[in-house]
Design a protein around this motif. Sequence first.
Motif, PDB file in Angstrom:
ATOM      1  N   LEU A 108      -7.947  -5.306 -11.298  1.00 29.23           N
ATOM      2  CA  LEU A 108      -8.712  -4.499 -11.608  1.00 29.23           C
ATOM      3  C   LEU A 108      -9.060  -4.004 -13.038  1.00 29.23           C
ATOM      4  O   LEU A 108     -10.164  -4.622 -13.411  1.00 29.23           O
ATOM      5  N   LYS A 109      -7.922  -3.606 -13.048  1.00 27.07           N
ATOM      6  CA  LYS A 109      -7.358  -2.588 -14.412  1.00 27.07           C
ATOM      7  C   LYS A 109      -7.535  -3.445 -15.577  1.00 27.07           C
ATOM      8  O   LYS A 109      -8.287  -3.354 -16.454  1.00 27.07           O
ATOM      9  N   LYS A 110      -7.287  -5.040 -15.306  1.00 30.31           N
ATOM     10  CA  LYS A 110      -7.414  -5.950 -16.117  1.00 30.31           C
ATOM     11  C   LYS A 110      -8.921  -6.854 -16.919  1.00 30.31           C
ATOM     12  O   LYS A 110      -8.477  -7.643 -17.473  1.00 30.31           O
ATOM     13  N   GLY A 111     -10.082  -6.277 -15.816  1.00 28.75           N
ATOM     14  CA  GLY A 111     -11.124  -6.936 -15.449  1.00 28.75           C
ATOM     15  C   GLY A 111     -11.189  -7.743 -14.894  1.00 28.75           C
ATOM     16  O   GLY A 111     -12.388  -8.807 -14.543  1.00 28.75           O
ATOM     17  N   SER A 112     -10.275  -8.289 -14.163  1.00 24.73           N
ATOM     18  CA  SER A 112     -10.981  -9.340 -13.269  1.00 24.73           C
ATOM     19  C   SER A 112     -12.265  -8.715 -12.535  1.00 24.73           C
ATOM     20  O   SER A 112     -12.267  -7.596 -11.667  1.00 24.73           O
ATOM     21  N   LYS A 113     -12.508 -10.417 -11.577  1.00 26.14           N
ATOM     22  CA  LYS A 113     -13.890 -10.048 -10.407  1.00 26.14           C
ATOM     23  C   LYS A 113     -13.417  -9.830  -9.577  1.00 26.14           C
ATOM     24  O   LYS A 113     -12.837 -10.121  -8.465  1.00 26.14           O
ATOM     25  N   LEU A 114     -14.400  -8.386  -8.446  1.00 29.32           N
ATOM     26  CA  LEU A 114     -13.752  -7.782  -8.115  1.00 29.32           C
ATOM     27  C   LEU A 114     -14.072  -9.110  -6.559  1.00 29.32           C
ATOM     28  O   LEU A 114     -12.465  -8.843  -5.474  1.00 29.32           O
ATOM     29  N   SER A 115     -14.485 -10.173  -6.623  1.00 29.40           N
ATOM     30  CA  SER A 115     -14.202 -11.034  -5.222  1.00 29.40           C
ATOM     31  C   SER A 115     -12.686 -11.509  -5.749  1.00 29.40           C
ATOM     32  O   SER A 115     -12.682 -12.064  -4.711  1.00 29.40           O
ATOM     33  N   ASN A 116     -12.319 -12.184  -6.708  1.00 25.54           N
ATOM     34  CA  ASN A 116     -11.561 -12.821  -6.560  1.00 25.54           C
ATOM     35  C   ASN A 116     -10.146 -11.944  -6.464  1.00 25.54           C
ATOM     36  O   ASN A 116      -9.640 -12.503  -5.758  1.00 25.54           O
ATOM     37  N   VAL A 117     -10.268 -10.213  -6.296  1.00 27.86           N
ATOM     38  CA  VAL A 117      -8.966  -9.621  -5.746  1.00 27.86           C
ATOM     39  C   VAL A 117      -9.212  -9.539  -4.870  1.00 27.86           C
ATOM     40  O   VAL A 117      -8.522  -9.329  -3.768  1.00 27.86           O
ATOM     41  N   LEU A 118     -10.504  -9.482  -4.299  1.00 28.13           N
ATOM     42  CA  LEU A 118     -10.898  -9.047  -2.720  1.00 28.13           C
ATOM     43  C   LEU A 118     -10.016 -10.470  -2.034  1.00 28.13           C
ATOM     44  O   LEU A 118      -8.919 -10.394  -1.040  1.00 28.13           O
ATOM     45  N   ILE A 119     -10.831 -11.966  -2.392  1.00 30.41           N
ATOM     46  CA  ILE A 119      -9.650 -13.120  -1.721  1.00 30.41           C
ATOM     47  C   ILE A 119      -8.393 -13.069  -2.386  1.00 30.41           C
ATOM     48  O   ILE A 119      -7.824 -13.448  -1.148  1.00 30.41           O
ATOM     49  N   MET A 120      -7.925 -12.621  -3.281  1.00 29.69           N
ATOM     50  CA  MET A 120      -5.911 -12.048  -2.525  1.00 29.69           C
ATOM     51  C   MET A 120      -5.618 -11.425  -2.000  1.00 29.69           C
ATOM     52  O   MET A 120      -4.782 -11.846  -1.374  1.00 29.69           O
ATOM     53  N   LEU A 121      -6.480 -10.323  -1.885  1.00 24.21           N
ATOM     54  CA  LEU A 121      -6.135  -9.550  -0.596  1.00 24.21           C
ATOM     55  C   LEU A 121      -6.149  -9.811  -0.600  1.00 24.21           C
ATOM     56  O   LEU A 121      -5.599 -10.152   1.493  1.00 24.21           O
ATOM     57  N   GLY A 122      -6.879 -10.904   0.413  1.00 28.59           N
ATOM     58  CA  GLY A 122      -7.304 -12.210   2.039  1.00 28.59           C
ATOM     59  C   GLY A 122      -6.422 -12.555   2.227  1.00 28.59           C
ATOM     60  O   GLY A 122      -5.643 -13.004   3.262  1.00 28.59           O
ATOM     61  N   ALA A 123      -6.068 -13.448   1.223  1.00 25.76           N
ATOM     62  CA  ALA A 123      -4.902 -14.190   1.448  1.00 25.76           C
ATOM     63  C   ALA A 123      -3.628 -13.536   1.389  1.00 25.76           C
ATOM     64  O   ALA A 123      -2.737 -14.334   1.786  1.00 25.76           O
ATOM     65  N   TRP A 124      -3.033 -12.556   0.630  1.00 25.22           N
ATOM     66  CA  TRP A 124      -2.154 -12.007   0.716  1.00 25.22           C
ATOM     67  C   TRP A 124      -1.761 -11.933   2.150  1.00 25.22           C
ATOM     68  O   TRP A 124      -0.930 -11.464   3.067  1.00 25.22           O
ATOM     69  N   SER A 125      -2.683 -11.152   2.809  1.00 24.03           N
ATOM     70  CA  SER A 125      -2.502 -10.725   4.741  1.00 24.03           C
ATOM     71  C   SER A 125      -2.677 -12.120   5.535  1.00 24.03           C
ATOM     72  O   SER A 125      -1.965 -11.812   6.524  1.00 24.03           O
ATOM     73  N   THR A 126      -3.413 -13.364   4.599  1.00 22.38           N
ATOM     74  CA  THR A 126      -3.128 -14.574   6.215  1.00 22.38           C
ATOM     75  C   THR A 126      -3.001 -15.560   5.686  1.00 22.38           C
ATOM     76  O   THR A 126      -2.784 -16.241   6.480  1.00 22.38           O
ATOM     77  N   THR A 127      -2.642 -15.473   4.429  1.00 22.59           N
ATOM     78  CA  THR A 127      -2.189 -17.321   4.188  1.00 22.59           C
ATOM     79  C   THR A 127      -0.828 -17.021   3.347  1.00 22.59           C
ATOM     80  O   THR A 127      -0.846 -18.352   2.603  1.00 22.59           O
ATOM     81  N   LYS A 128       0.097 -16.533   3.722  1.00 24.41           N
ATOM     82  CA  LYS A 128       1.233 -16.595   3.073  1.00 24.41           C
ATOM     83  C   LYS A 128       2.126 -17.783   3.590  1.00 24.41           C
ATOM     84  O   LYS A 128       1.769 -18.601   4.269  1.00 24.41           O
ATOM     85  N   ILE A 129       2.215 -18.489   2.236  1.00 26.36           N
ATOM     86  CA  ILE A 129       3.275 -19.464   2.557  1.00 26.36           C
ATOM     87  C   ILE A 129       4.626 -20.039   3.354  1.00 26.36           C
ATOM     88  O   ILE A 129       3.965 -21.133   4.934  1.00 26.36           O
TER      89      ILE A 129
END
Length: 183
Positions: A108-129
């Motif tokens: 977020l500090k670097k300027g990422s779109k909020l929805s992209n950061v939320l997607i990263m958080l969601g993927a971190w919690s549920t789609t780990k390889i």
Amino acid sequence: MRTKVLRLVKRYKIFLLLAVLNVAILTFHPQVGAKSIQLTWSSLLEMLSVLPPIFILLGLLDVWVEKETMIKYMGDNSGLIGVLLAFFLGSAAAGPLYAAFPVAGVLLKKGSKLSNVLIMLGAWSTTKIPLILFEASALGFKFMLLRLVLDIVGIAFISYFIEKMLSKEEKGAIYQNVLTMDE
């Protein structure tokens, strides 16, 4: 000096409250208190083993990746590339979910779109390889594929829904809070 102490107490009030609670449980129920302290110590050691490498990587990300680059690939106009990169970052990441929040802050500090950061958080919690590979071997490929597709659709929907529901002022406050976290 006194204001510094008060600021520290305010910042760590939850930690201090839990420490007092642990001591109270230990006093009135020694067996339960001993188990509580043992679990607390174990969790603390786990956190201390995970967070330093995450913070080192965050420091490198902060220094090596220019803000303009982050905005290009994960910012407001990043489109599908930003979404795919967010899913990849979350899915390939190692460590527990609490390690994802400092990463989200830097993004977020670097300027990422909020929805992209939320997607990263969601993927971190549920789609780990590793989780996906385990599911395929233990529960079958069909189950794994169905869950993965539902997770991806659900994460994207929820992320965009949250971003659309927030007002411009609320989004601005989120970005402002991230900028003032270091203070």
